[in-house]
Design an enzyme around this catalytic site. Structure first.
Site, PDB file in Angstrom:
ATOM      1  N   LYS A  11       0.830  -1.216   0.000  1.00  0.00           N
ATOM      2  CA  LYS A  11       0.000   0.000   0.000  1.00  0.00           C
ATOM      3  C   LYS A  11       0.867   1.270   0.000  1.00  0.00           C
ATOM      4  CE  LYS A  11      -3.962  -2.249   2.257  1.00  0.00           C
ATOM      5  NZ  LYS A  11      -4.943  -2.170   3.390  1.00  0.00           N
ATOM      6  N   TYR A  51     -12.364  -2.362  -3.548  1.00  0.00           N
ATOM      7  CA  TYR A  51     -12.898  -2.505  -2.188  1.00  0.00           C
ATOM      8  C   TYR A  51     -14.421  -2.417  -2.144  1.00  0.00           C
ATOM      9  CZ  TYR A  51      -8.349  -2.482   0.177  1.00  0.00           C
ATOM     10  OH  TYR A  51      -7.101  -2.820   0.652  1.00  0.00           O
ATOM     11  N   ASN A 114      -2.104   0.317   6.784  1.00  0.00           N
ATOM     12  CA  ASN A 114      -1.584  -0.948   7.327  1.00  0.00           C
ATOM     13  C   ASN A 114      -0.690  -1.718   6.350  1.00  0.00           C
ATOM     14  OD1 ASN A 114      -3.577  -1.918   5.688  1.00  0.00           O
ATOM     15  ND2 ASN A 114      -4.618  -3.129   7.250  1.00  0.00           N
ATOM     16  N   HIS A 117      -2.019  -5.454   1.514  1.00  0.00           N
ATOM     17  CA  HIS A 117      -3.276  -6.204   1.355  1.00  0.00           C
ATOM     18  C   HIS A 117      -2.961  -7.618   0.918  1.00  0.00           C
ATOM     19  CE1 HIS A 117      -7.253  -7.434  -0.129  1.00  0.00           C
ATOM     20  NE2 HIS A 117      -6.589  -7.932  -1.168  1.00  0.00           N
ATOM     21  N   GLU A 128      -9.515 -11.052  -7.480  1.00  0.00           N
ATOM     22  CA  GLU A 128      -8.622  -9.887  -7.315  1.00  0.00           C
ATOM     23  C   GLU A 128      -7.460  -9.931  -8.312  1.00  0.00           C
ATOM     24  OE1 GLU A 128      -7.590  -9.802  -3.157  1.00  0.00           O
ATOM     25  OE2 GLU A 128      -9.637  -9.282  -2.562  1.00  0.00           O
TER      26      GLU A 128
HETATM   27  N1  UDP Z   1      -9.819  -0.904   7.425  1.00  0.00           N
HETATM   28  C1  UDP Z   1      -9.862   0.309   8.055  1.00  0.00           C
HETATM   29  N2  UDP Z   1     -10.548   0.414   9.248  1.00  0.00           N
HETATM   30  C2  UDP Z   1     -11.160  -0.660   9.815  1.00  0.00           C
HETATM   31  C3  UDP Z   1     -11.088  -1.900   9.167  1.00  0.00           C
HETATM   32  C4  UDP Z   1     -10.414  -2.010   7.967  1.00  0.00           C
HETATM   33  O1  UDP Z   1      -9.320   1.288   7.565  1.00  0.00           O
HETATM   34  O2  UDP Z   1     -11.764  -0.506  10.901  1.00  0.00           O
HETATM   35  C5  UDP Z   1      -9.094  -1.009   6.154  1.00  0.00           C
HETATM   36  C6  UDP Z   1      -7.728  -1.628   6.323  1.00  0.00           C
HETATM   37  O3  UDP Z   1      -6.826  -0.951   5.454  1.00  0.00           O
HETATM   38  C7  UDP Z   1      -7.944  -3.058   5.843  1.00  0.00           C
HETATM   39  C8  UDP Z   1      -8.993  -2.852   4.751  1.00  0.00           C
HETATM   40  O4  UDP Z   1      -9.828  -1.821   5.254  1.00  0.00           O
HETATM   41  O5  UDP Z   1      -6.744  -3.621   5.369  1.00  0.00           O
HETATM   42  C9  UDP Z   1      -9.830  -4.070   4.442  1.00  0.00           C
HETATM   43  O6  UDP Z   1     -10.373  -4.575   5.637  1.00  0.00           O
HETATM   44  P1  UDP Z   1     -10.397  -6.142   5.921  1.00  0.00           P
HETATM   45  O7  UDP Z   1     -11.260  -6.355   7.114  1.00  0.00           O
HETATM   46  O8  UDP Z   1     -10.768  -6.862   4.669  1.00  0.00           O
HETATM   47  O9  UDP Z   1      -8.887  -6.462   6.351  1.00  0.00           O
HETATM   48  P2  UDP Z   1      -7.697  -7.197   5.625  1.00  0.00           P
HETATM   49  O10 UDP Z   1      -8.278  -8.354   4.854  1.00  0.00           O
HETATM   50  O11 UDP Z   1      -7.023  -6.188   4.736  1.00  0.00           O
HETATM   51  O12 UDP Z   1      -6.778  -7.646   6.732  1.00  0.00           O
END
Ligand code: UDP
Length: 141
Positions: A11, A51, A114, A117, A128
């Site tokens: 990211k 997303y 974070n 992905h 994807e």
């Molecule tokens: N995210 C966020 N706030 C939250 C939860 C998720 O900004 O409270 C963002 C974060 O960047 C995350 C992405 O949304 O990586 C997708 O969320 P998911 O639950 O699918 O997590 P991942 O699969 O990326 O671990």
């Protein structure tokens, strides 16, 4: 064990920190092979589409803004149990919960920014991967 492919995105925060090579090294050391790779500055439409499953979530707009704030590096990783293996290397979504030594523990600042992905299932990985790469641009390893 199953040979799988998964979609991985470094990211904008991690690209800005100049840790792309370090993250690739972790993939390689874990036995994941790079089957496709490109740097890309996502358009708003591309980030919203990627997303789309989160469209109704409160963090959706902030997530899209973050994902278009700078270039990302997108790759297809191939290997035994690649989907779960990649998720393990990434660590938990919230870096505060991520195990020591994981990419998010080492490079992520917050749940919003974070670092990376990773697809969460083989089914989603296939969707994807196709979102970013035509089949002819993914190379069997
Ligand atoms: N995210 C966020 N706030 C939250 C939860 C998720 O900004 O409270 C963002 C974060 O960047 C995350 C992405 O949304 O990586 C997708 O969320 P998911 O639950 O699918 O997590 P991942 O699969 O990326 O671990």
């Amino acid at each position: 064990m199953a040979l799988e492919r998964t979609l991985s995105i470094i990211k904008p925060d991690a690209v800005a920190k100049n840790v792309v090579g370090e993250i690739y090294s972790r993939f390689e050391k874990a036995g994941l092979k790079i089957a496709a790779s490109k740097m890309k500055h996502l358009s708003r439409r591309e980030a919203e589409g990627f997303y789309a499953v989160h469209r109704e979530r409160p963090f959706f707009n902030a997530l899209v803004e973050f994902m278009i704030s700078g270039p990302v590096v997108v790759q297809v990783l191939e290997g035994e149990n690649a989907v779960l293996k990649h998720r393990d290397i990434l660590g938990a979504t919230n870096p505060k919960d991520a195990a020591p030594g994981t990419i998010r523990a080492d490079f992520a600042d917050s749940i919003d920014a974070n670092a990376a992905h990773g697809s969460d299932s083989v089914e989603n990985a296939n969707i994807e991967i196709a979102y970013f790469f035509p089949a002819t641009d993914v190379y069997a390893r």
